[in-house]
Design a protein around this motif. Structure first.
Motif, PDB file in Angstrom:
ATOM      1  N   ARG A 122      37.868  28.583  49.461  1.00 28.73           N
ATOM      2  CA  ARG A 122      38.981  28.552  50.411  1.00 28.73           C
ATOM      3  C   ARG A 122      39.111  29.923  51.072  1.00 28.73           C
ATOM      4  NH1 ARG A 122      44.375  25.270  49.525  1.00 28.73           N
ATOM      5  NH2 ARG A 122      45.589  25.946  51.314  1.00 28.73           N
ATOM      6  N   GLY A 123      39.360  29.927  52.367  1.00 33.33           N
ATOM      7  CA  GLY A 123      39.475  31.190  53.068  1.00 33.33           C
ATOM      8  C   GLY A 123      38.168  31.694  53.626  1.00 33.33           C
ATOM      9  N   LEU A 124      37.138  30.846  53.608  1.00 33.97           N
ATOM     10  CA  LEU A 124      35.821  31.246  54.099  1.00 33.97           C
ATOM     11  C   LEU A 124      35.618  30.886  55.571  1.00 33.97           C
ATOM     12  CD1 LEU A 124      33.247  32.566  52.968  1.00 33.97           C
ATOM     13  CD2 LEU A 124      32.424  30.290  52.372  1.00 33.97           C
ATOM     14  N   PHE A 126      40.757  44.738  45.795  1.00 28.78           N
ATOM     15  CA  PHE A 126      40.742  43.596  46.697  1.00 28.78           C
ATOM     16  C   PHE A 126      39.375  43.330  47.329  1.00 28.78           C
ATOM     17  CE2 PHE A 126      45.395  44.231  46.760  1.00 28.78           C
ATOM     18  CZ  PHE A 126      45.781  42.924  46.512  1.00 28.78           C
ATOM     19  N   GLU A 127      38.371  44.117  47.022  1.00 27.11           N
ATOM     20  CA  GLU A 127      37.051  43.898  47.619  1.00 27.11           C
ATOM     21  C   GLU A 127      36.490  42.505  47.298  1.00 27.11           C
ATOM     22  OE1 GLU A 127      34.327  47.023  46.776  1.00 27.11           O
ATOM     23  OE2 GLU A 127      35.185  48.383  48.275  1.00 27.11           O
ATOM     24  N   PRO A 128      36.576  42.034  46.042  1.00 24.84           N
ATOM     25  CA  PRO A 128      36.071  40.677  45.768  1.00 24.84           C
ATOM     26  C   PRO A 128      36.769  39.604  46.598  1.00 24.84           C
ATOM     27  CG  PRO A 128      36.381  41.878  43.713  1.00 24.84           C
ATOM     28  CD  PRO A 128      37.011  42.701  44.798  1.00 24.84           C
ATOM     29  N   LEU A 129      38.075  39.768  46.802  1.00 24.49           N
ATOM     30  CA  LEU A 129      38.821  38.806  47.619  1.00 24.49           C
ATOM     31  C   LEU A 129      38.338  38.847  49.057  1.00 24.49           C
ATOM     32  CD1 LEU A 129      41.133  36.846  48.272  1.00 24.49           C
ATOM     33  CD2 LEU A 129      42.648  38.829  48.469  1.00 24.49           C
ATOM     34  N   ALA A 167      36.630  35.472  50.302  1.00 19.77           N
ATOM     35  CA  ALA A 167      37.587  34.658  51.057  1.00 19.77           C
ATOM     36  C   ALA A 167      38.287  35.521  52.094  1.00 19.77           C
ATOM     37  CB  ALA A 167      38.598  34.019  50.105  1.00 19.77           C
ATOM     38  N   PRO A 168      37.555  35.991  53.105  1.00 17.75           N
ATOM     39  CA  PRO A 168      38.128  36.948  54.065  1.00 17.75           C
ATOM     40  C   PRO A 168      39.353  36.433  54.812  1.00 17.75           C
ATOM     41  CG  PRO A 168      35.949  36.168  54.770  1.00 17.75           C
ATOM     42  CD  PRO A 168      36.136  35.735  53.375  1.00 17.75           C
ATOM     43  N   LEU A 169      39.384  35.140  55.148  1.00 17.41           N
ATOM     44  CA  LEU A 169      40.539  34.620  55.876  1.00 17.41           C
ATOM     45  C   LEU A 169      41.786  34.585  54.991  1.00 17.41           C
ATOM     46  CD1 LEU A 169      39.019  31.726  58.010  1.00 17.41           C
ATOM     47  CD2 LEU A 169      39.301  34.140  58.575  1.00 17.41           C
ATOM     48  N   GLU A 170      41.578  34.369  53.707  1.00 19.22           N
ATOM     49  CA  GLU A 170      42.698  34.386  52.768  1.00 19.22           C
ATOM     50  C   GLU A 170      43.255  35.800  52.648  1.00 19.22           C
ATOM     51  OE1 GLU A 170      42.306  32.858  48.453  1.00 19.22           O
ATOM     52  OE2 GLU A 170      42.671  31.111  49.719  1.00 19.22           O
ATOM     53  N   ALA A 171      42.344  36.771  52.558  1.00 19.12           N
ATOM     54  CA  ALA A 171      42.778  38.172  52.499  1.00 19.12           C
ATOM     55  C   ALA A 171      43.543  38.547  53.765  1.00 19.12           C
ATOM     56  CB  ALA A 171      41.561  39.082  52.320  1.00 19.12           C
ATOM     57  N   LEU A 206      47.768  29.386  46.318  1.00 21.33           N
ATOM     58  CA  LEU A 206      46.629  30.125  46.858  1.00 21.33           C
ATOM     59  C   LEU A 206      46.227  31.262  45.924  1.00 21.33           C
ATOM     60  CD1 LEU A 206      47.438  30.379  50.677  1.00 21.33           C
ATOM     61  CD2 LEU A 206      45.895  28.799  49.520  1.00 21.33           C
ATOM     62  N   VAL A 207      47.205  31.954  45.369  1.00 26.93           N
ATOM     63  CA  VAL A 207      46.917  33.053  44.445  1.00 26.93           C
ATOM     64  C   VAL A 207      46.214  32.526  43.202  1.00 26.93           C
ATOM     65  CG1 VAL A 207      47.943  34.857  42.999  1.00 26.93           C
ATOM     66  CG2 VAL A 207      48.842  34.434  45.296  1.00 26.93           C
TER      67      VAL A 207
END
Length: 298
Positions: free
Chosen positions: A31-33, A184-187, A191-195, A239-240
């Protein structure tokens, strides 16, 4: 097109130009991709009347209808609930049995298909077993492990990831994103859009606290009561938790595949209930989920 999905788009475009695009695509990934953005780009390719090309022309009547948002040969489930029912799949089936009003392809998109009920999944399977002439179905899924194997086998699956993290970091800078620390790098990379959504809403620090609390809970350094109290105040908690489950328990899918699959099902049910439960019942449901999470992590 999101830059980290550009290679996948180019490959799909090439298949389209060679008339080799399958009637059913399954775009899977975290999610967030940006799976929905890729699906929309493929829809534009398929509906363009200028013929198979690298990109839609943007000038034909079909492209103009698509840009206006009411193309008669495009269908998308508009029900935003946490469950895809059999009625939605019946609408999809009826759509595919109608004639194309623009004389070209008929294209449908179904998002997050892991939300399907059992009856909906069986109905979709019938549609996939008898693909309509000139019809294309694009499915997206955050958790393809929850899908019926028979559904997955009747689609061409594209497992999407971020292959080059530097592309994402450059995109983040171009969007004006704040500098993120190592936490936060893994996030950002998965999932860049989620970040981006969490930064725009000013929730990054709250997300940090929630993720740290969950980690401490699994390590026995925080009590259940403390964890439930903090998480209950977290905005966009589903989402979290979804991101934490993916990142923290990814290795468990190999060590305990059946247990991981069962937990994913339980998590999906919790996501649906979370919108409906109130007060103490909501805290009890979260407590039960965390107990199962810790058991699986043991």
């Amino acid at each position: 097109m999101l830059p980290w999905l550009e290679p996948s788009y180019q490959q799909l475009s090439s298949l389209h130009q060679r008339l080799q695009l399958p009637h059913a695509l399954l775009l899977s990934g975290r999610r967030g991709l940006g799976k929905q953005q890729l699906a929309e780009a493929v829809v534009r390719l398929l509906l363009c009347q200028a013929g198979p090309a690298e990109a839609p022309c943007g000038r034909c009547k079909s492209c103009q209808l698509q840009q206006a948002g009411h193309h008669p040969d495009f269908w998308q489930d508009t029900d935003a609930s946490e469950r895809i029912g059999v009625d939605s799949i019946r609408q999809l089936s009826r759509f595919f049995h109608e004639h194309a009003q623009q004389g070209g392809a008929r294209v449908a998109v179904l998002e997050r298909v892991e939300r399907m009920s059992e009856a909906a999944a069986n109905a979709l399977l019938k549609t996939l077993e008898e693909p309509p002439a000139g019809g294309y179905l694009i499915l997206t899924s955050d958790q393809p492990a929850l899908l019926l194997p028979t559904i997955v086998s009747r689609c061409q699956q594209w497992s999407l990831t971020v292959a080059d993290t530097k592309v994402v970091e450059l995109w983040w800078q171009q969007q004006g994103g704040q500098t993120l620390d190592k936490f936060f790098e893994p996030l950002l990379h998965s999932a860049p859009l989620e970040a981006w959504q969490w930064q725009q809403s000013g929730q990054l620090e709250q997300v940090r606290q929630s993720l740290l609390q969950l980690e401490q809970y699994l390590q026995g350094q925080a009590s259940m009561q403390q964890t439930v109290q903090l998480l209950a105040k977290t905005e966009q908690l589903p989402l979290v938790l979804s991101w934490f489950v993916r990142e923290r328990l990814a290795q468990k899918s190999n060590a305990q595949p059946q247990g991981y699959w069962q937990f994913l099902q339980r998590f999906q049910q919790w996501c649906r209930d979370e919108q409906q439960l109130l007060g103490q019942n909501k805290q009890l449901a979260l407590t039960a989920l965390l107990i199962e999470l810790k058991r699986l992590n043991a």
